[in-house]
Write a protein that holds these residues in place. Structure first.
Motif, PDB file in Angstrom:
ATOM      1  N   PHE A 130      -8.421   3.154  -1.722  1.00  0.00           N
ATOM      2  CA  PHE A 130      -7.327   2.534  -0.989  1.00  0.00           C
ATOM      3  C   PHE A 130      -7.562   2.438   0.515  1.00  0.00           C
ATOM      4  O   PHE A 130      -6.976   1.569   1.164  1.00  0.00           O
ATOM      5  N   ILE A 174      -2.784  -7.500  -4.763  1.00  0.00           N
ATOM      6  CA  ILE A 174      -3.410  -6.242  -4.361  1.00  0.00           C
ATOM      7  C   ILE A 174      -4.071  -5.541  -5.537  1.00  0.00           C
ATOM      8  O   ILE A 174      -5.064  -4.823  -5.383  1.00  0.00           O
ATOM      9  N   ALA A 175      -3.551  -5.768  -6.753  1.00  0.00           N
ATOM     10  CA  ALA A 175      -4.150  -5.140  -7.929  1.00  0.00           C
ATOM     11  C   ALA A 175      -5.619  -5.533  -8.087  1.00  0.00           C
ATOM     12  O   ALA A 175      -6.456  -4.712  -8.488  1.00  0.00           O
ATOM     13  N   VAL A 178      -7.678  -3.555  -5.600  1.00  0.00           N
ATOM     14  CA  VAL A 178      -7.787  -2.175  -6.076  1.00  0.00           C
ATOM     15  C   VAL A 178      -8.826  -2.078  -7.180  1.00  0.00           C
ATOM     16  O   VAL A 178      -9.639  -1.142  -7.222  1.00  0.00           O
ATOM     17  N   VAL A 222      -0.357  -1.001  -8.812  1.00  0.00           N
ATOM     18  CA  VAL A 222      -1.680  -0.562  -8.380  1.00  0.00           C
ATOM     19  C   VAL A 222      -2.200   0.573  -9.252  1.00  0.00           C
ATOM     20  O   VAL A 222      -3.414   0.736  -9.415  1.00  0.00           O
ATOM     21  N   ALA A 225      -3.763  -1.088 -12.215  1.00  0.00           N
ATOM     22  CA  ALA A 225      -5.040  -1.689 -11.817  1.00  0.00           C
ATOM     23  C   ALA A 225      -6.115  -0.626 -11.639  1.00  0.00           C
ATOM     24  O   ALA A 225      -7.272  -0.809 -12.033  1.00  0.00           O
ATOM     25  N   LEU A 226      -5.738   0.502 -11.039  1.00  0.00           N
ATOM     26  CA  LEU A 226      -6.679   1.604 -10.847  1.00  0.00           C
ATOM     27  C   LEU A 226      -7.184   2.122 -12.192  1.00  0.00           C
ATOM     28  O   LEU A 226      -8.398   2.302 -12.395  1.00  0.00           O
ATOM     29  N   SER A 276       4.926   4.554 -12.441  1.00  0.00           N
ATOM     30  CA  SER A 276       5.362   3.936 -11.182  1.00  0.00           C
ATOM     31  C   SER A 276       6.879   4.023 -11.032  1.00  0.00           C
ATOM     32  O   SER A 276       7.394   4.350  -9.953  1.00  0.00           O
ATOM     33  N   PRO A 316      -2.061   6.129  -2.571  1.00  0.00           N
ATOM     34  CA  PRO A 316      -1.595   5.478  -3.811  1.00  0.00           C
ATOM     35  C   PRO A 316      -0.087   5.577  -4.013  1.00  0.00           C
ATOM     36  O   PRO A 316       0.528   4.651  -4.548  1.00  0.00           O
ATOM     37  N   THR A 319       1.509   3.079  -1.615  1.00  0.00           N
ATOM     38  CA  THR A 319       1.255   1.720  -2.081  1.00  0.00           C
ATOM     39  C   THR A 319       2.096   1.390  -3.303  1.00  0.00           C
ATOM     40  O   THR A 319       2.599   0.267  -3.443  1.00  0.00           O
ATOM     41  N   THR A 320       2.257   2.372  -4.188  1.00  0.00           N
ATOM     42  CA  THR A 320       3.097   2.162  -5.372  1.00  0.00           C
ATOM     43  C   THR A 320       4.544   1.893  -4.969  1.00  0.00           C
ATOM     44  O   THR A 320       5.196   0.984  -5.500  1.00  0.00           O
ATOM     45  N   ASP A 323       4.779  -1.576  -3.432  1.00  0.00           N
ATOM     46  CA  ASP A 323       4.633  -2.590  -4.472  1.00  0.00           C
ATOM     47  C   ASP A 323       5.892  -2.679  -5.336  1.00  0.00           C
ATOM     48  O   ASP A 323       6.295  -3.765  -5.772  1.00  0.00           O
TER      49      ASP A 323
END
Length: 475
Positions: A130, A174-175, A178, A222, A225-226, A276, A316, A319-320, A323
């Motif tokens: 990140f 953004i995904a 990542v 994210v 995606a991670l 999330s 993270p 960012t979560t 998002d």
């Protein structure tokens, strides 16, 4: 390339064992991060004494040279250029007469390996995914804040849709970024990681049903995606050792995308979406019910995390929240740690009026501190003195409690992007009651952190020994 940046890089290189000892080079907002083949070759006292070096952090085998914002980017570029050149001389080696020192270095390395737990190593690697995204998060966040202010003020109606598009495009995809960074960090092909992570934001997932629920674009965010790109990296590496070379170019990417893609659709998106949602719910409930106490703890403990370089593991989560909710309510609270640091440093400046060198350091580092970059003040002022570092944490705790208290009253303050702090966070603020009240609460938190950090440090943070040394320096 400025000469001073190149000179700094040239001075650092031999002190970390030379080009042959450097295995990786990276940077964040303030630190040059080095992977070293043999950490025992580092001359730490000389490295810390270099002009421009504000501190040295050793975390999980990575040497992090603290240089400060702006300058770290230039020094990193120069360092990479110098480290890529063939070494003119062989790197330092240990002679037979250095066996005791070598044994000591081996013991230190063994202790480091014991402390490099899987959890710490995993957090560091996730943070590495990140950290490269922070510049885009900052730029898009600032533009989103400007667009919001223009919309609320009814100004430039023809421009605000364009600003919204520019600011929102990165967050919408953004995904994918990542995924690319995750594959790169964990040994996979970046484009394959991005391809699998793109499934998370693909509109066509609405035709897929998992666990009796129809998927929605962006579900899992994210974190999904991670997880998708991490699985893709492991699948790809498994294939590389088993697929014949003649078929590798065809089968490996196909199997990687197929296996990781199906797992993403029929498991990871659903699970990551639940996680999330839990993070968002927990953050909201924490601030609504125990906001003042939570702010006290978070604001008070953040400086030690910065000192150890572990604050990047929070990226993270931030960012979560951004998002999912459009802002992170944790960042304005954590930013109070920098306010406590500024207040403590000002108190040291006042108390040690004869220490010309220290006062010069404070004057040069204070602008960065006001903008939320606390490492120059940490490594140049409070940490070397000892007690002011603790009193700075008290100031941060007070500021965090102030912001958390208003969250309990329904005026929750958030940040639309991560990276900036201090005064630089104002353009990124948002709040449940609008930007104006959010501005007021955040400003009140900063002032509280400044005042408490100053008062506690002035009264208790400067010991008699330090004051005696100050008087001796002035005589």
């Amino acid at each position: 390339m400025p000469t001073d940046a190149r000179a700094t890089a040239a001075a650092i290189l031999p002190l970390v064992g030379g080009p042959a000892n450097v295995t990786s080079v990276a940077c964040c907002m303030t630190r040059l991060r080095l992977g070293l083949a043999d950490p025992s070759l580092v001359d730490e006292p000389a490295l810390r004494a270099l002009p421009g070096v504000l501190g040295l952090v050793v975390a999980d085998g990575t040497y992090q040279v603290v240089l400060g914002p702006g300058v770290v980017t230039r020094v990193t570029a120069a360092f990479e250029e110098l480290a890529a050149r063939p070494a003119a001389v062989a790197p330092p080696t240990r002679s037979t007469g250095e066996r005791p020192a070598a044994r000591g270095a081996e013991l230190r390395e063994a202790r480091r390996r014991r402390n490099a737990t899987p959890v710490k190593t995993g957090l560091r690697r996730v943070a590495a995914v990140f950290v490269p995204l922070i510049p885009a998060l900052i730029g898009c966040g600032v533009l989103a804040g400007v667009g919001g202010l223009l919309t609320n003020a009814g100004l430039l109606p023809g421009l605000t849709p364009a600003l919204a598009a520019v600011a929102s495009a990165f967050m919408a995809l953004i995904a994918v970024f990542v995924g690319v960074n995750t594959a790169k960090e964990f040994g996979g092909t970046p484009v394959l990681g991005g391809a699998v992570a793109a499934i998370v934001v693909y509109p066509g997932v609405t035709k897929v049903t998992a666990f009796g629920v129809t998927l929605s674009p962006g579900q899992g965010g994210v974190l999904g995606a991670l997880a998708a790109a991490l699985l893709a990296a492991y699948v790809e590496r498994w294939c590389r050792g088993r697929v014949p070379d003649a078929l590798d170019v065809l089968l490996t990417p196909t199997v990687t995308v197929l296996v990781a893609g199906l797992a993403t659709l029929y498991g990871l998106m659903y699970a990551a979406g639940a996680v999330s949602s839990a993070i968002g719910t927990a953050a909201d409930r924490l601030l609504e019910t125990t906001g003042a106490f939570a702010g006290l703890v978070l604001g008070g403990l953040f400086l030690p995390l910065v000192m150890l370089g572990l604050h990047q593991a929070l990226i993270p989560i931030h960012t979560t929240l951004i998002d999912q909710q459009g802002s992170t309510a944790l960042l304005p609270i954590l930013a109070m740690a920098g306010a406590g640091q500024v207040g403590a440093s000002l108190a040291v400046y006042v108390r040690l009026r004869h220490d010309t060198s220290l006062r010069t350091t404070i004057r040069s580092a204070l602008p960065a501190g006001l903008l939320g970059v606390g490492e120059p003040l940490i490594y140049g002022v409070s940490l070397p003195l000892g007690r002011p570092f603790l009193t700075a944490c008290v100031g941060g705790a007070a500021g965090g409690a102030f912001v958390g208290f208003f969250a309990m009253l329904g005026n929750q303050v958030g940040a639309t992007a991560i990276g900036p702090s201090g005064w630089a966070l104002f353009p990124l603020l948002s709040g449940t009651q609008g930007w104006g009240p959010a501005f007021g609460v955040y400003a009140g938190g900063l002032l509280t952190g400044y005042a408490v950090g100053f008062a506690v440090t002035y009264l208790f943070g400067v010991t008699d020994r330090v004051r005696g040394a100050d008087r001796s320096a002035g005589s």
